[in-house]
Design a protein around this motif. Structure first.
Motif, mmCIF file in Angstrom:
data_model
loop_
_atom_site.group_PDB
_atom_site.id
_atom_site.type_symbol
_atom_site.label_atom_id
_atom_site.label_comp_id
_atom_site.label_asym_id
_atom_site.label_seq_id
_atom_site.Cartn_x
_atom_site.Cartn_y
_atom_site.Cartn_z
ATOM 1 N N VAL A 86 5.610 8.128 1.901
ATOM 2 C CA VAL A 86 6.583 7.354 2.678
ATOM 3 C C VAL A 86 7.046 8.144 3.900
ATOM 4 O O VAL A 86 7.135 7.613 5.018
ATOM 5 N N VAL A 87 7.347 9.425 3.700
ATOM 6 C CA VAL A 87 7.816 10.255 4.815
ATOM 7 C C VAL A 87 6.748 10.350 5.901
ATOM 8 O O VAL A 87 7.034 10.218 7.101
ATOM 9 N N VAL A 88 5.501 10.567 5.508
ATOM 10 C CA VAL A 88 4.419 10.698 6.492
ATOM 11 C C VAL A 88 4.190 9.379 7.222
ATOM 12 O O VAL A 88 4.017 9.360 8.452
ATOM 13 N N MET A 89 4.184 8.257 6.492
ATOM 14 C CA MET A 89 3.982 6.962 7.138
ATOM 15 C C MET A 89 5.117 6.640 8.100
ATOM 16 O O MET A 89 4.885 6.152 9.217
ATOM 17 N N LEU A 90 6.357 6.907 7.679
ATOM 18 C CA LEU A 90 7.493 6.653 8.577
ATOM 19 C C LEU A 90 7.421 7.558 9.802
ATOM 20 O O LEU A 90 7.752 7.129 10.918
ATOM 21 N N GLY A 91 7.003 8.799 9.613
ATOM 22 C CA GLY A 91 6.864 9.692 10.760
ATOM 23 C C GLY A 91 5.790 9.210 11.723
ATOM 24 O O GLY A 91 5.969 9.267 12.949
ATOM 25 N N PHE A 92 4.678 8.715 11.180
ATOM 26 C CA PHE A 92 3.598 8.199 12.031
ATOM 27 C C PHE A 92 4.047 6.972 12.819
ATOM 28 O O PHE A 92 3.883 6.905 14.042
ATOM 29 N N LEU A 182 -1.149 -0.538 4.663
ATOM 30 C CA LEU A 182 -0.898 -0.498 3.224
ATOM 31 C C LEU A 182 -1.940 0.359 2.508
ATOM 32 O O LEU A 182 -1.594 1.178 1.636
ATOM 33 N N LEU A 183 -3.215 0.178 2.858
ATOM 34 C CA LEU A 183 -4.255 0.975 2.231
ATOM 35 C C LEU A 183 -4.109 2.456 2.581
ATOM 36 O O LEU A 183 -4.344 3.326 1.726
ATOM 37 N N THR A 184 -3.709 2.755 3.809
ATOM 38 C CA THR A 184 -3.478 4.143 4.192
ATOM 39 C C THR A 184 -2.385 4.764 3.340
ATOM 40 O O THR A 184 -2.494 5.913 2.887
ATOM 41 N N PHE A 185 -1.317 4.008 3.110
ATOM 42 C CA PHE A 185 -0.231 4.506 2.257
ATOM 43 C C PHE A 185 -0.742 4.839 0.859
ATOM 44 O O PHE A 185 -0.440 5.907 0.305
ATOM 45 N N PHE A 186 -1.527 3.936 0.281
ATOM 46 C CA PHE A 186 -2.035 4.179 -1.066
ATOM 47 C C PHE A 186 -3.032 5.336 -1.091
ATOM 48 O O PHE A 186 -3.079 6.103 -2.060
#
Length: 413
Positions: A86-92, A182-186
């Motif tokens: 979550v942190v990495v996705m939000l940062g991106f 979504l797939l990147t998150f998983f």
């Protein structure tokens, strides 16, 4: 009558036998080639008809190569896998939003000037058509505009259908974008569990091969993305510096656009360059627009023919010619997507072949028969001097003769 011999107890083979043996090998390999080609065709047919599923997966894997390292870093520092993802996705996503936020005021502040310059440029073009070497009258220009209007009115239904098709395309792009995120998150959340799962499913013997091949493919894909980012940055840097020196408005936004467009082969570079030339034309005039066009063509030619093949070939251990041919083949068969994915696919295939070659070499070395103890010469020199033998296989020079085992002097000494 006995047949001539070629050594003790060995008959010289007949020419017909040799030819028959050679033809048998050709037939066997021909059948293997046909079966392999059919298998590849069926695989390509399946991928082509299910590409709507594989496309977001491929994009998610590409994006995951950039986001997985920071997620792994956070996970090793005690973050739960979900929280790290979550942190990495939000940062991106936040970095992209911040970039847009910083550029929006500059674009909005100069958009009115660019629009006014565009109107002025159209007027100058009309004046040049009337007073320049073409000497086109005002009536002819007006007639040409009326012809274009009539053509547009006649094709209103086609344009409406095209708008509907464009809306459908935009919808598909948005759906693929959401699926990709979504797939990147998983992938970055649970990707570290994939290799142990593959190893457990494949078993102790096969699972290790799968893990090694997948690890090499992943590292190769990451190297491609990092190299492409470096190439795009170099393009954007030099084009941005050129636009600033020429005095083209929106130089920084155009440079950033060039950076992101660099990840889309062929079309991305052409689109970003066309926008830069158009802005220079409507704001600075045809002379500066021509200079910008020459600048962009020069940078892209150096990048496409020298920098990109060299860096990609070096980072992925591929020859520059293979990189160029793979991009050409991918763009010809699968279009833009094929051009973008051709190089990493070629690099992954090359890694698989390298691993298979290494496995074959290990098997050959492990199964190599020991040389006899009579000093027979082998393909690599005297017996006992074969460096391909594993360390746990005793070399010929270390083996004792029967006389030495009985404690008697060696009669050959």
């Amino acid at each position: 009558m006995t047949s001539p011999t070629h050594g003790p107890g060995r008959a010289t083979p007949d020419r017909a036998d040799v030819i028959d043996k050679g033809l048998a090998r050709v037939n066997v390999w021909g059948i293997r080639l046909i079966v392999g080609t059919i298998a590849l065709y069926i695989l390509g047919w399946i991928i082509g008809h299910t590409w709507v599923v594989w496309f977001p997966i491929a994009l998610a894997l590409v994006l995951s190569t950039l986001l997985a390292p920071p997620a792994t870093f956070l996970r090793k520092r005690g973050f739960p896998s979900a929280l790290a993802a979550v942190v990495v996705m939000l940062g991106f996503l936040g970095s992209i939003a911040l970039t847009v936020y910083l550029l929006a005021p500059q674009v909005a502040g100069q958009s009115n000037d660019i629009a006014d310059s565009a109107v002025t440029g159209v007027g100058e073009v009309r004046t040049w058509l009337q007073e320049g070497p073409l000497q086109i009258s005002d009536g002819q220009i007006t007639s040409a505009f009326e012809t274009v209007q009539d053509e547009l009115a006649a094709r209103a239904s086609d344009i409406s259908a095209g708008v509907v098709t464009g809306i459908t395309t935009i919808t598909n792009i948005l759906i693929n974008l959401v699926l990709m995120l979504l797939l990147t998150f998983f992938f970055i959340k649970d990707g570290h569990r994939f290799l142990p799962w593959v190893s457990a499913i494949g078993g102790q013997r096969v699972g290790g091969h799968f893990v090694e091949v997948i690890s090499r493919a992943w590292n190769t894909l990451g190297g491609f993305i990092r190299t492409q980012a470096l190439v795009s940055f170099i393009d954007a840097l030099f084009i941005g510096i050129g636009l600033v020196i020429i005095g083209v408005p929106l130089a920084i936004p155009l440079a950033i656009l060039t950076f992101f467009a660099g990840f889309i082969p062929i079309v991305g570079a052409i689109s970003a360059g066309a926008i830069a030339v158009l802005v220079a034309l409507v704001t600075n005039g045809p002379t500066d627009a021509l200079i910008v066009l020459v600048l962009i063509i020069a940078v892209q030619q150096i990048e496409g023919n020298l920098l990109s093949p060299w860096l990609q070939g070096k980072s992925m251990n591929l020859h520059a010619g293979i990189v160029l041919m793979s991009v050409t083949a991918g763009s010809t068969i699968f279009g833009i997507t094929g051009a973008f994915l051709a190089v990493p696919v070629a690099a992954i295939v090359a890694e698989v072949f390298r691993y298979l070659n290494e496995s074959v070499d290990r098997e050959v070395a492990a199964a190599a028969p020991l040389q006899d103890s009579h000093g027979a010469e082998g393909p690599d020199g005297p017996a006992g001097a074969n460096p391909a033998l594993p360390d746990d296989v005793p070399h010929t020079r270390d083996r004792k003769t029967p006389a030495e085992l009985r404690g008697e002097p060696d009669p050959n000494a």
